[in-house]
Design an enzyme around this catalytic site. Structure first.
Site, short mmCIF file in Angstrom:
data_model
loop_
_atom_site.label_atom_id
_atom_site.label_comp_id
_atom_site.label_asym_id
_atom_site.label_seq_id
_atom_site.Cartn_x
_atom_site.Cartn_y
_atom_site.Cartn_z
N ASP A 264 -57.18 5.74 -73.97
CA ASP A 264 -58.31 5.46 -73.07
C ASP A 264 -58.63 3.97 -73.09
O ASP A 264 -58.91 3.40 -74.16
CB ASP A 264 -59.54 6.26 -73.53
CG ASP A 264 -60.58 6.41 -72.44
OD1 ASP A 264 -60.75 5.46 -71.65
OD2 ASP A 264 -61.23 7.47 -72.39
N HIS B 181 -58.37 8.05 -69.74
CA HIS B 181 -59.72 8.45 -69.33
C HIS B 181 -59.62 9.65 -68.40
O HIS B 181 -60.05 9.62 -67.25
CB HIS B 181 -60.41 7.27 -68.64
CG HIS B 181 -61.91 7.33 -68.70
ND1 HIS B 181 -62.61 7.32 -69.89
CD2 HIS B 181 -62.85 7.42 -67.73
CE1 HIS B 181 -63.89 7.38 -69.64
NE2 HIS B 181 -64.08 7.46 -68.34
N SER C 208 -67.62 10.75 -70.35
CA SER C 208 -67.75 9.32 -70.14
C SER C 208 -69.21 8.92 -70.24
O SER C 208 -69.82 9.09 -71.29
CB SER C 208 -67.12 8.92 -68.81
OG SER C 208 -66.93 7.53 -68.74
#
Length: 434
Positions: free
Chosen positions: A384, A413, A298
């Site tokens: 995501d 995610h 991320s």
């Protein structure tokens, strides 16, 4: 009662900080949505049909209230509708896309008064996605100067042994370095093999948020120096409550701090902090002088790409779903990367001023991806909604160096254990190359 509330708070906090790499919690009812191509990949102009089923205890459910919508990811839906599911499976004809991108179908099912969600995202020629981010003409010069300025700042390293975290094979330290300015510090957890010798090194860069860190003892026990850093200039071994206070207070909304000024923007110190961490790692007498990698997910996926592009000492990188990618996407009618600057309804940065747009060009992962020269392993999924795949492919498609993309198309995610295992194996193999 107060202690119970504190315990619940801590449990929720821990769940939140680990969510980026963990599978979602299982639920009694599963809403299964899947496109009619097994790969989830289509060519522009091809029609996509989403198949929908609702299961409880492995059995298909009927007479279920269904609401669904579909359209380009993170954009207003093209169509919204509802029905009563009266058979094992039904299909949604979602049409096609005329440009490279991702078409997402979201299905909400109501069972016994509770709602359950399923999503699926079809890709249309993702390898052809081009970035919206503009490369500033002085991009290289800007970052060369930043690195030059950093090199003039003494490292002033302070290592504090953490005996309670040390193992038979590894010494663990709380590390404190001077960062980009003399009043700015960088903190992390350093793990060094005890046995005398020369070792490769791995920098672990963090996902978004504020939290403590424990360091990567497992990799260190395999013969690798590891350093897991925070980005906020605060110690990484404080009590959980202090991080919660910062997250809700002084650091709330930090990704947008000083976005209107490229020299004062929050991430300048962060990006330089990653280089400073490498300054320290490569200065260690135990470092083998050659094998240095960086990895994260991320925000950490973004920092992995940024660090590898800025620092020629980095020989490889591993990135899960990189954020900060193609952040101007929303200005062009498509999904932009986290932190979703310029997205309608994002009150923090919804006003797309010229200065803010200009600043993002210097910090967008797309523009660092253009300068990657080392091998990388990347991994993400199509579902995501934090780091939308359109934004990640915009960066990935700019990389000319050797690259390997491990897709787990149905993930959001989060990652499967198999993704994590594959990444760790790849990193270790890169680290131990001679």
């Amino acid at each position: 009662m107060q202690n119970l509330k504190l315990l619940i708070f801590y449990l929720v906090f821990i769940a939140n900080i680990t969510a980026g790499f963990a599978q979602p919690a299982e639920q009694m009812v599963k809403v299964i949505v899947s496109p009619d191509h097994n790969t989830w990949v289509y060519k522009i102009g091809e029609q996509v049909k989403f198949k929908v089923s609702v299961f409880q205890f492995g059995n298909p459910q009927k007479d279920v209230k269904i609401k669904y919508e579909f359209g380009p990811e993170l954009m207003p839906p093209v169509k919204t509708d509802s029905l009563i599911l009266n058979k094992d499976e039904f299909e949604i004809n979602a049409g096609t896309m005329n440009t490279p991108g991702f078409l997402r179908c979201v299905v909400i099912a109501e069972v016994n008064g509770k709602t359950y969600k399923g999503i699926s995202t079809a890709a249309f020629n993702p390898e052809l996605i081009e970035p919206t981010a503009i490369l500033p003409s002085d991009f290289v010069q800007f970052w060369d100067k930043a690195k030059s300025d950093l090199s003039k700042i003494p490292m002033d390293a302070k290592m504090t042994l953490l005996p309670e975290k040390c193992t038979e094979k590894v010494n663990v330290y709380h590390l404190n370095l001077q960062n980009f300015r003399t009043d700015s510090r960088l903190y992390g957890i350093l793990c060094v093999p005890k046995k005398e010798g020369k070792y490769p090194a791995l920098l672990r860069v963090p996902g978004a948020g504020t939290r403590p860190y424990g360091g990567d003892v497992v990799m260190a026990e395999k013969g690798v120096i590891t350093l897991e850093i925070g980005i906020h200039g605060i110690p990484v071994n404080m009590d959980l409550s202090q991080y919660a206070n910062l997250a809700g207070g002084a650091l709330n909304g930090y990704p947008a701090f000083n976005l209107e000024d490229r020299d004062r923007y929050y991430y300048k110190r962060v990006y330089m902090g990653c280089v400073r961490a490498n300054d320290f790692l490569t200065s260690l007498p135990q470092f083998d002088g050659k094998n240095l990698g960086v990895t994260g997910g991320s925000q950490g996926g973004a920092l992995s790409i940024v660090t590898a592009a800025l620092d020629s000492r980095v020989k490889f990188l591993g990135a899960f779903y990189p954020a900060l990618s193609d952040m101007t996407g929303f200005l062009f009618g498509r999904a932009g990367g986290w932190p979703h600057f310029f997205k309608q309804g994002n009150a923090t940065t919804a006003i797309a001023t010229k200065d803010k747009i200009t600043t993002t060009g210097y910090y967008d992962v797309v523009n660092f991806a253009r300068y990657i020269k080392v091998p990388g392993m990347y991994s993400w999924g199509f579902n995501d909604d934090i780091c939308p795949p359109t934004s990640m492919y915009a960066a990935y498609n700019m990389i000319k160096a050797p690259k390997n993309l491990l897709l787990a198309v149905d993930t959001g995610h989060w990652v499967y254990p198999e993704q994590r295992s594959s990444m760790e194996t790849w990193l270790y193999n890169q680290l131990t190359k001679r």
